[in-house]
Design a protein around this motif. Structure first.
Motif, PDB file in Angstrom:
ATOM      1  N   ILE A 115      -9.931   6.817  14.356  1.00  0.00           N
ATOM      2  CA  ILE A 115      -9.816   5.750  13.359  1.00  0.00           C
ATOM      3  C   ILE A 115      -9.953   6.324  11.952  1.00  0.00           C
ATOM      4  O   ILE A 115      -9.181   5.984  11.042  1.00  0.00           O
ATOM      5  N   LEU A 116     -10.921   7.206  11.771  1.00  0.00           N
ATOM      6  CA  LEU A 116     -11.146   7.790  10.442  1.00  0.00           C
ATOM      7  C   LEU A 116      -9.961   8.647  10.008  1.00  0.00           C
ATOM      8  O   LEU A 116      -9.569   8.630   8.830  1.00  0.00           O
ATOM      9  N   ILE A 117      -9.378   9.400  10.928  1.00  0.00           N
ATOM     10  CA  ILE A 117      -8.214  10.224  10.590  1.00  0.00           C
ATOM     11  C   ILE A 117      -7.069   9.363  10.064  1.00  0.00           C
ATOM     12  O   ILE A 117      -6.434   9.681   9.052  1.00  0.00           O
ATOM     13  N   ILE A 118      -6.821   8.236  10.733  1.00  0.00           N
ATOM     14  CA  ILE A 118      -5.722   7.365  10.317  1.00  0.00           C
ATOM     15  C   ILE A 118      -6.044   6.702   8.975  1.00  0.00           C
ATOM     16  O   ILE A 118      -5.172   6.565   8.113  1.00  0.00           O
ATOM     17  N   ILE A 119      -7.303   6.287   8.787  1.00  0.00           N
ATOM     18  CA  ILE A 119      -7.679   5.652   7.515  1.00  0.00           C
ATOM     19  C   ILE A 119      -7.498   6.631   6.360  1.00  0.00           C
ATOM     20  O   ILE A 119      -6.961   6.272   5.301  1.00  0.00           O
ATOM     21  N   LEU A 120      -7.932   7.865   6.541  1.00  0.00           N
ATOM     22  CA  LEU A 120      -7.774   8.863   5.490  1.00  0.00           C
ATOM     23  C   LEU A 120      -6.300   9.143   5.217  1.00  0.00           C
ATOM     24  O   LEU A 120      -5.910   9.401   4.064  1.00  0.00           O
ATOM     25  N   PHE A 121      -5.479   9.078   6.262  1.00  0.00           N
ATOM     26  CA  PHE A 121      -4.024   9.219   6.068  1.00  0.00           C
ATOM     27  C   PHE A 121      -3.488   8.065   5.225  1.00  0.00           C
ATOM     28  O   PHE A 121      -2.642   8.268   4.343  1.00  0.00           O
ATOM     29  N   LEU A 122      -3.984   6.865   5.489  1.00  0.00           N
ATOM     30  CA  LEU A 122      -3.542   5.709   4.702  1.00  0.00           C
ATOM     31  C   LEU A 122      -3.962   5.837   3.242  1.00  0.00           C
ATOM     32  O   LEU A 122      -3.201   5.496   2.330  1.00  0.00           O
ATOM     33  N   THR A 123      -5.184   6.309   3.009  1.00  0.00           N
ATOM     34  CA  THR A 123      -5.663   6.427   1.626  1.00  0.00           C
ATOM     35  C   THR A 123      -4.857   7.452   0.827  1.00  0.00           C
ATOM     36  O   THR A 123      -4.776   7.355  -0.399  1.00  0.00           O
ATOM     37  N   LYS A 124      -4.265   8.418   1.524  1.00  0.00           N
ATOM     38  CA  LYS A 124      -3.472   9.441   0.834  1.00  0.00           C
ATOM     39  C   LYS A 124      -2.037   9.003   0.584  1.00  0.00           C
ATOM     40  O   LYS A 124      -1.372   9.556  -0.293  1.00  0.00           O
ATOM     41  N   THR A 125      -1.570   8.038   1.371  1.00  0.00           N
ATOM     42  CA  THR A 125      -0.156   7.659   1.281  1.00  0.00           C
ATOM     43  C   THR A 125       0.077   6.250   0.772  1.00  0.00           C
ATOM     44  O   THR A 125       1.228   5.872   0.560  1.00  0.00           O
ATOM     45  N   LEU A 126      -0.997   5.469   0.593  1.00  0.00           N
ATOM     46  CA  LEU A 126      -0.853   4.094   0.114  1.00  0.00           C
ATOM     47  C   LEU A 126      -1.756   3.860  -1.085  1.00  0.00           C
ATOM     48  O   LEU A 126      -2.711   4.595  -1.317  1.00  0.00           O
ATOM     49  N   LYS A 127      -1.451   2.812  -1.823  1.00  0.00           N
ATOM     50  CA  LYS A 127      -2.300   2.448  -2.945  1.00  0.00           C
ATOM     51  C   LYS A 127      -3.671   1.995  -2.448  1.00  0.00           C
ATOM     52  O   LYS A 127      -3.790   1.456  -1.350  1.00  0.00           O
ATOM     53  N   ARG A 128      -4.678   2.194  -3.277  1.00  0.00           N
ATOM     54  CA  ARG A 128      -6.053   1.849  -2.891  1.00  0.00           C
ATOM     55  C   ARG A 128      -6.175   0.368  -2.577  1.00  0.00           C
ATOM     56  O   ARG A 128      -6.810  -0.017  -1.592  1.00  0.00           O
ATOM     57  N   SER A 129      -5.560  -0.477  -3.375  1.00  0.00           N
ATOM     58  CA  SER A 129      -5.647  -1.923  -3.149  1.00  0.00           C
ATOM     59  C   SER A 129      -4.988  -2.317  -1.837  1.00  0.00           C
ATOM     60  O   SER A 129      -5.470  -3.208  -1.130  1.00  0.00           O
ATOM     61  N   LEU A 130      -3.887  -1.631  -1.490  1.00  0.00           N
ATOM     62  CA  LEU A 130      -3.200  -1.945  -0.239  1.00  0.00           C
ATOM     63  C   LEU A 130      -4.026  -1.510   0.959  1.00  0.00           C
ATOM     64  O   LEU A 130      -4.105  -2.225   1.974  1.00  0.00           O
ATOM     65  N   VAL A 131      -4.665  -0.356   0.867  1.00  0.00           N
ATOM     66  CA  VAL A 131      -5.538   0.106   1.952  1.00  0.00           C
ATOM     67  C   VAL A 131      -6.692  -0.868   2.171  1.00  0.00           C
ATOM     68  O   VAL A 131      -7.019  -1.228   3.307  1.00  0.00           O
ATOM     69  N   GLN A 132      -7.291  -1.327   1.080  1.00  0.00           N
ATOM     70  CA  GLN A 132      -8.401  -2.277   1.197  1.00  0.00           C
ATOM     71  C   GLN A 132      -7.937  -3.569   1.837  1.00  0.00           C
ATOM     72  O   GLN A 132      -8.658  -4.166   2.643  1.00  0.00           O
TER      73      GLN A 132
END
Length: 422
Positions: free
Chosen positions: A136-153
């Motif tokens: 789960i953490l690996i995928i979340i960190l991938f999202l934070t690198k490829t998406l805007k912070r507001s979108l990840v939240q």
């Protein structure tokens, strides 16, 4: 004539394989490799049917136009089949279950093919279903690198399991602002404040910096929370830290450590600042009022400290008050037996113990305590009061001959005014 002969040699001497629909190997289609099909796709628009448009690098090996070798229909079939193969390959790469299995098994994996938002959220959901925190953490960190912070939240707000994993990770990285934003977005402002407080206390060792961070946390988070019981705790903690820093500067010693408990601070105040006026910041009374120390807790700590220092006058002032006509009256929030145990443990003199033994209401219990604490006068007086000559004689045998208590017992046995039971 030469051209016809060359064509005949080509078809009869070629080692290329024909395309087979039953064969799973699709590296070569119609005798032409995938690499060649890529080149064909890139240059198909410039291909000419004219023989004169093709150049040769060697006069002995002339290049033939592609459409003179295979038909146009066959060529486009090769290109279409190759395109379909690439699409199927990309589809298999973007399968979340396959990618997740590689992550869980520790095999090499790549997330670069997950480019769309839908594919990324599908991959995160697959990781959540697996229940593996690392995945789960690996995928979340991938999202934070490829998406805007507001979108990840926004993605995380509907996935609480992922939020919990991410919050734990952020806590280890001390990223307080990110934690606050996520939890506040989830409507968990109180949890955000408590998480911030925990991180500050655990990871800040300098007292002045800790005090400033606590003040800021209280001002920006706890003071705005309604019905938050922890807010008063934070305020008390700030006051206690201010007290400890002030004591450090005044006393200049290591007797009191920062982040010590309230009762440890009270113990220090009773030891070093007992005689200060009540309105003084360092006085034990002010400390008790600021932190709601109960009278029972205060009296126990003060009694232990002053008794250990042998300050028996302070003990009397703490436990006794004046009654009618100048008599002394016991005023304690502790059971009298607890008081006696504390005094005896700290080697109080016999006269001090005798002063408080008389406040034990049960006569049999008072006699037992007097014997255990070696208060022979109280024990002998009780036996005389009970007119128990046999018990007094037995008790005398336990006393050291020719000692003060031995002679006191003999004198009691000879009292003419006592009507002994036996």
């Amino acid at each position: 004539m030469s051209s016809a002969k060359d064509d005949e040699d080509f078809w009869y001497s070629s080692e290329k394989r024909s395309f087979c629909f039953e064969n799973n190997e699709v590296d070569e289609l119609f005798g032409i490799s995938k690499t060649v099909t890529d080149k064909l796709r890139a240059g198909i628009s410039s291909t000419s049917t004219s023989e004169g448009s093709l150049k040769t690098t060697d006069d002995s090996q002339p290049l033939k136009p592609i459409l003179s070798v295979i038909s146009e229909k066959t060529l486009f079939s090769i290109l279409a089949t190759d395109k379909l193969q690439k699409l199927q390959s990309e589809t298999s790469i973007q399968q979340p279950d396959i990618t997740l299995r590689k992550i869980l098994l520790g095999q090499p994996y790549s997330l670069e093919h997950y480019k769309s938002l839908a594919s990324k959220t599908a991959l995160l959901d697959a990781a959540i279903i697996s229940g593996d925190g690392n995945a789960i953490l690996i995928i979340i960190l991938f999202l934070t690198k490829t998406l805007k912070r507001s979108l990840v939240q926004r993605i995380l707000t509907s996935r609480l399991d992922a939020v919990n994993v991410y919050i734990r990770y952020l806590s280890t990285r001390l990223q307080i602002s990110e934690i606050t934003d996520i939890l506040t977005m989830l409507g968990q402002a109180e949890d955000a404040a408590m998480k911030t407080l925990h991180i500050i206390i655990k990871n800040t060792h300098d007292p002045d910096r800790l005090l400033n961070k606590l003040r800021n946390s209280y001002k920006t988070q706890f003071s705005t929370l309604v019905d938050c019981r922890e807010a008063s705790f934070v305020q008390s903690y700030i006051q206690l830290l201010e007290w400890q820093i002030a004591v450090k500067k005044i006393d200049g010693n290591e007797e009191i450590e920062l982040n010590s408990s309230v009762l440890e601070c009270l113990r220090h105040a009773c030891k070093r600042h007992w005689n200060l006026p009540e309105g003084t910041l360092m006085s034990p009374q002010i400390l008790s009022l600021q932190h709601d120390i109960s009278p029972r807790q205060y009296q126990r700590v003060a009694l232990e400290v002053r008794a250990s220092a042998g300050a028996w006058d302070d003990v009397h002032r703490l436990l006794l008050t004046k009654g009618w006509l100048g008599s002394k009256k016991l005023q304690t929030y502790l059971p009298i037996e607890d008081v006696l145990k504390i005094l005896h443990k700290n080697h109080a003199p016999s006269d001090v113990l005798e002063e408080y033994l008389k406040y034990v209401d049960n006569i049999e219990r008072r006699l037992e305590l007097a014997k255990n604490m070696h208060c022979f006068r109280v024990a002998i007086d009780i036996l005389v009061q009970q007119a128990d000559r046999a018990a007094l004689m037995e008790y005398k045998t336990q006393l050291l001959p020719q000692s003060e208590e031995y002679f006191y017992a003999e004198s009691a046995l000879r009292l003419p005014s006592v009507k002994w039971k036996s």
